[in-house]
Design a protein around this motif. Sequence first.
Motif, PDB file in Angstrom:
ATOM      1  N   LEU A  32       0.860  -1.185   0.000  1.00 52.79           N
ATOM      2  CA  LEU A  32       0.000   0.000   0.000  1.00 52.79           C
ATOM      3  C   LEU A  32       0.894   1.231   0.000  1.00 52.79           C
ATOM      4  CD1 LEU A  32      -2.730   1.437   0.371  1.00 52.79           C
ATOM      5  CD2 LEU A  32      -2.553   0.941   2.822  1.00 52.79           C
ATOM      6  N   ILE A  33       0.697   2.105  -0.984  1.00 55.87           N
ATOM      7  CA  ILE A  33       1.563   3.272  -1.107  1.00 55.87           C
ATOM      8  C   ILE A  33       0.731   4.550  -1.201  1.00 55.87           C
ATOM      9  CG2 ILE A  33       3.463   4.307  -2.410  1.00 55.87           C
ATOM     10  CD1 ILE A  33       4.154   1.653  -3.487  1.00 55.87           C
ATOM     11  N   TYR A  34       1.234   5.603  -0.578  1.00 51.05           N
ATOM     12  CA  TYR A  34       0.546   6.895  -0.632  1.00 51.05           C
ATOM     13  C   TYR A  34       1.337   7.859  -1.492  1.00 51.05           C
ATOM     14  CZ  TYR A  34      -2.184   5.001   3.166  1.00 51.05           C
ATOM     15  OH  TYR A  34      -3.007   4.199   3.921  1.00 51.05           O
ATOM     16  N   TYR A  44      -0.811  -1.595 -10.762  1.00 49.08           N
ATOM     17  CA  TYR A  44      -1.355  -0.786  -9.664  1.00 49.08           C
ATOM     18  C   TYR A  44      -2.876  -0.854  -9.612  1.00 49.08           C
ATOM     19  CZ  TYR A  44       3.245   1.445 -10.175  1.00 49.08           C
ATOM     20  OH  TYR A  44       4.590   1.697 -10.272  1.00 49.08           O
ATOM     21  N   PHE A  45      -3.392  -0.696  -8.423  1.00 48.77           N
ATOM     22  CA  PHE A  45      -4.829  -0.502  -8.257  1.00 48.77           C
ATOM     23  C   PHE A  45      -5.023   0.763  -7.435  1.00 48.77           C
ATOM     24  CE2 PHE A  45      -8.798  -1.035  -5.829  1.00 48.77           C
ATOM     25  CZ  PHE A  45      -9.687  -1.191  -6.883  1.00 48.77           C
ATOM     26  N   LEU A  46      -5.840   1.647  -7.952  1.00 54.73           N
ATOM     27  CA  LEU A  46      -6.024   2.960  -7.326  1.00 54.73           C
ATOM     28  C   LEU A  46      -7.160   2.891  -6.318  1.00 54.73           C
ATOM     29  CD1 LEU A  46      -5.361   5.973  -7.234  1.00 54.73           C
ATOM     30  CD2 LEU A  46      -6.764   6.267  -9.282  1.00 54.73           C
ATOM     31  N   LEU A  47      -6.814   2.998  -5.040  1.00 55.26           N
ATOM     32  CA  LEU A  47      -7.818   2.931  -3.976  1.00 55.26           C
ATOM     33  C   LEU A  47      -8.535   4.263  -3.816  1.00 55.26           C
ATOM     34  CD1 LEU A  47      -5.641   0.966  -1.403  1.00 55.26           C
ATOM     35  CD2 LEU A  47      -7.764   0.117  -2.435  1.00 55.26           C
ATOM     36  N   GLU A  48      -7.763   5.331  -3.797  1.00 52.46           N
ATOM     37  CA  GLU A  48      -8.315   6.676  -3.600  1.00 52.46           C
ATOM     38  C   GLU A  48      -7.511   7.677  -4.406  1.00 52.46           C
ATOM     39  OE1 GLU A  48      -9.711   7.861   0.752  1.00 52.46           O
ATOM     40  OE2 GLU A  48      -7.638   7.079   0.689  1.00 52.46           O
ATOM     41  N   GLY A  49      -8.187   8.666  -4.949  1.00 56.61           N
ATOM     42  CA  GLY A  49      -7.482   9.727  -5.637  1.00 56.61           C
ATOM     43  C   GLY A  49      -7.623   9.593  -7.143  1.00 56.61           C
ATOM     44  N   SER A  50      -6.674  10.149  -7.875  1.00 57.22           N
ATOM     45  CA  SER A  50      -6.713  10.085  -9.328  1.00 57.22           C
ATOM     46  C   SER A  50      -5.304  10.099  -9.884  1.00 57.22           C
ATOM     47  CB  SER A  50      -7.500  11.268  -9.894  1.00 57.22           C
ATOM     48  OG  SER A  50      -7.036  12.485  -9.360  1.00 57.22           O
ATOM     49  N   VAL A  51      -5.203   9.518 -11.071  1.00 53.50           N
ATOM     50  CA  VAL A  51      -3.904   9.258 -11.655  1.00 53.50           C
ATOM     51  C   VAL A  51      -3.989   9.478 -13.160  1.00 53.50           C
ATOM     52  CG1 VAL A  51      -2.440   7.280 -12.293  1.00 53.50           C
ATOM     53  CG2 VAL A  51      -3.028   7.653  -9.897  1.00 53.50           C
ATOM     54  N   GLY A  52      -2.902   9.943 -13.755  1.00 49.06           N
ATOM     55  CA  GLY A  52      -2.876  10.111 -15.208  1.00 49.06           C
ATOM     56  C   GLY A  52      -1.656   9.463 -15.841  1.00 49.06           C
ATOM     57  N   LEU A  75      -2.533   0.411  -4.430  1.00 49.64           N
ATOM     58  CA  LEU A  75      -1.941  -0.905  -4.185  1.00 49.64           C
ATOM     59  C   LEU A  75      -0.969  -1.203  -5.307  1.00 49.64           C
ATOM     60  CD1 LEU A  75      -4.982  -3.179  -3.263  1.00 49.64           C
ATOM     61  CD2 LEU A  75      -3.325  -2.103  -1.706  1.00 49.64           C
ATOM     62  N   ARG A  76       0.202  -1.645  -4.957  1.00 51.02           N
ATOM     63  CA  ARG A  76       1.221  -1.923  -5.960  1.00 51.02           C
ATOM     64  C   ARG A  76       1.583  -3.405  -5.925  1.00 51.02           C
ATOM     65  NH1 ARG A  76       7.050   1.011  -5.960  1.00 51.02           N
ATOM     66  NH2 ARG A  76       7.601  -0.706  -4.574  1.00 51.02           N
ATOM     67  N   LEU A  77       1.582  -4.007  -7.114  1.00 49.52           N
ATOM     68  CA  LEU A  77       1.773  -5.449  -7.230  1.00 49.52           C
ATOM     69  C   LEU A  77       2.945  -5.697  -8.158  1.00 49.52           C
ATOM     70  CD1 LEU A  77       0.472  -8.266  -6.681  1.00 49.52           C
ATOM     71  CD2 LEU A  77      -0.940  -7.883  -8.707  1.00 49.52           C
ATOM     72  N   SER A 101       6.602 -10.160 -10.329  1.00 49.62           N
ATOM     73  CA  SER A 101       6.744 -11.558  -9.905  1.00 49.62           C
ATOM     74  C   SER A 101       5.482 -12.016  -9.178  1.00 49.62           C
ATOM     75  CB  SER A 101       7.992 -11.736  -9.048  1.00 49.62           C
ATOM     76  OG  SER A 101       7.949 -10.845  -7.959  1.00 49.62           O
ATOM     77  N   ASN A 102       4.855 -11.122  -8.433  1.00 46.44           N
ATOM     78  CA  ASN A 102       3.595 -11.500  -7.798  1.00 46.44           C
ATOM     79  C   ASN A 102       2.454 -11.604  -8.812  1.00 46.44           C
ATOM     80  OD1 ASN A 102       4.540 -11.954  -5.235  1.00 46.44           O
ATOM     81  ND2 ASN A 102       4.194  -9.835  -4.555  1.00 46.44           N
ATOM     82  N   ILE A 103       2.520 -10.773  -9.832  1.00 48.41           N
ATOM     83  CA  ILE A 103       1.546 -10.907 -10.922  1.00 48.41           C
ATOM     84  C   ILE A 103       1.662 -12.303 -11.528  1.00 48.41           C
ATOM     85  CG2 ILE A 103       0.930 -10.133 -13.259  1.00 48.41           C
ATOM     86  CD1 ILE A 103       1.758  -7.284 -12.412  1.00 48.41           C
ATOM     87  N   GLU A 104       2.902 -12.719 -11.783  1.00 47.77           N
ATOM     88  CA  GLU A 104       3.121 -14.056 -12.356  1.00 47.77           C
ATOM     89  C   GLU A 104       2.578 -15.140 -11.435  1.00 47.77           C
ATOM     90  OE1 GLU A 104       3.880 -14.495 -15.374  1.00 47.77           O
ATOM     91  OE2 GLU A 104       4.399 -12.389 -15.711  1.00 47.77           O
ATOM     92  N   LYS A 105       2.819 -14.950 -10.131  1.00 45.92           N
ATOM     93  CA  LYS A 105       2.301 -15.914  -9.162  1.00 45.92           C
ATOM     94  C   LYS A 105       0.780 -16.022  -9.263  1.00 45.92           C
ATOM     95  CE  LYS A 105       5.369 -15.538  -5.546  1.00 45.92           C
ATOM     96  NZ  LYS A 105       5.725 -14.854  -4.288  1.00 45.92           N
ATOM     97  N   LEU A 106       0.141 -14.867  -9.300  1.00 44.34           N
ATOM     98  CA  LEU A 106      -1.322 -14.856  -9.380  1.00 44.34           C
ATOM     99  C   LEU A 106      -1.819 -15.504 -10.666  1.00 44.34           C
ATOM    100  CD1 LEU A 106      -2.249 -11.366  -7.970  1.00 44.34           C
ATOM    101  CD2 LEU A 106      -3.213 -13.550  -7.237  1.00 44.34           C
ATOM    102  N   LYS A 107      -1.099 -15.236 -11.739  1.00 45.59           N
ATOM    103  CA  LYS A 107      -1.522 -15.784 -13.037  1.00 45.59           C
ATOM    104  C   LYS A 107      -1.438 -17.291 -13.068  1.00 45.59           C
ATOM    105  CE  LYS A 107      -0.476 -11.995 -16.227  1.00 45.59           C
ATOM    106  NZ  LYS A 107       0.490 -11.552 -17.269  1.00 45.59           N
TER     107      LYS A 107
END
Lengths: 190, 190
Positions: free
Chosen positions: A31-33, A51-59, A105-107, A110-116
């Motif tokens: 979890l990163i702010y 990444y998954f954006l929990l709160e806020g906005s990103v471009g 949330l930052r993934l 290697s964890n992406i590969e694990k999930l896949k």
Amino acid sequence: MNIEEQLKKAFDPYFEAPIEIWKHFASLCELIYYKKNEIIKEAHRADRYGYFLLEGSVGQFVWKENNFICLDLFLENSFFADDISLMSGKPSAMQIVALEKSSVLRLSRSNIEKLKQTPMGAMLFMIGDQNAYAEKQKQQIEFMTKTAEERYRELMKSKPEILQRISQKHIASYLGITTQSLSRIRRKKD
Amino acid sequence: MNIEEQLKKAFDPYFEAPIEIWKHFASLCELIYYKKNEIIKEAHRADRYGYFLLEGSVGQFVWKENNFICLDLFLENSFFADDISLMSGKPSAMQIVALEKSSVLRLSRSNIEKLKQTPMGAMLFMIGDQNAYAEKQKQQIEFMTKTAEERYRELMKSKPEILQRISQKHIASYLGITTQSLSRIRRKKD
DNA sequence: CAAAAAAGTTACCATAGGGTAATAAAGCAT
DNA sequence: ATGCTTTATTACCCTATGGTAACTTTTTTG
């Protein structure tokens, strides 16, 4: 709402995965702010995260002549990444910036590969990728078949909160025009 | 070259799958021939197929004002589909047309699902989808950061055979301009 | 092969949007 | 709060591209 519920709710419109999957997903994330205008991923670097954006906005931005122009905007409960760099492992021109105070949330790759490697995980990423493509194609159709003014009015109707939260500078470049042109359009009627 | 070798060779730059996979893939396809200008997928219909272009060329179109404009062009050894309709199962505005005499492998949604159930098949589609997204994003960057003339010269350099094989009408709309504007650009120097 | 249709070229004027620059307004930091 | 920096507005003129239309060339089809 806790994080796994938030993940589930964001993804449910596309595919209803059980909450355990999302618990597992969240357990692999950091979890990163970010502060407003903080760079999440710098241009011309490689990035091995999704990444998954929990709160806020990103471009997502790329450089054009003398400023960054916006390729896409994300509000809370969206997945985003520099997919090209993430896929290739190589640097890409894309810069990703928090446009408001944001939590993310930052993934790691290697964890992406694990999930896949789990059937359900593979499914989630497949659906996510397909969806990203479909959205990009819709964006292309908007661009090729409508004027900047039509795109602005469309955006105003479909995501009015963007106009409240994101500076016109970014909205203008997202629409493919200068801030002057956007001002001119806004003046007409609003 | 036989069909499975052709499939393998087209996909190898992204992921080297064993030839058996491609035999299996091909065995689930129908081979279809299209004449020049024949409609492969009609606008505002649903389509539950994915395609692989063996020979010829194909374009994706959407209607704008009084003609079809070209969203993307494909030459032989490419995968294409109306992904939005294929994903959703619903009609979409996209029309797909053979731009030359073409031969195509057609794979039904149910056979796609079958293939996706094998680990290697799931991998192939995942990589295919990611790649489609990356290409679309690159196309967006071209569009947002370059003039029509720059895009034309770029295309001339990167895929000169397109200019020989596809009519300027389609190339113009693919570049986001009218045929008149393309003529004007071509006149300058060539 | 000839006629008809489609595609490409050129010229004309029209227009959306760009670039520069000055000003105003809003946001931020001490 | 007060100034400093960033963002937004407006005006000016400029350029790339669009639309109409006439003409030429190429392609298709009987």
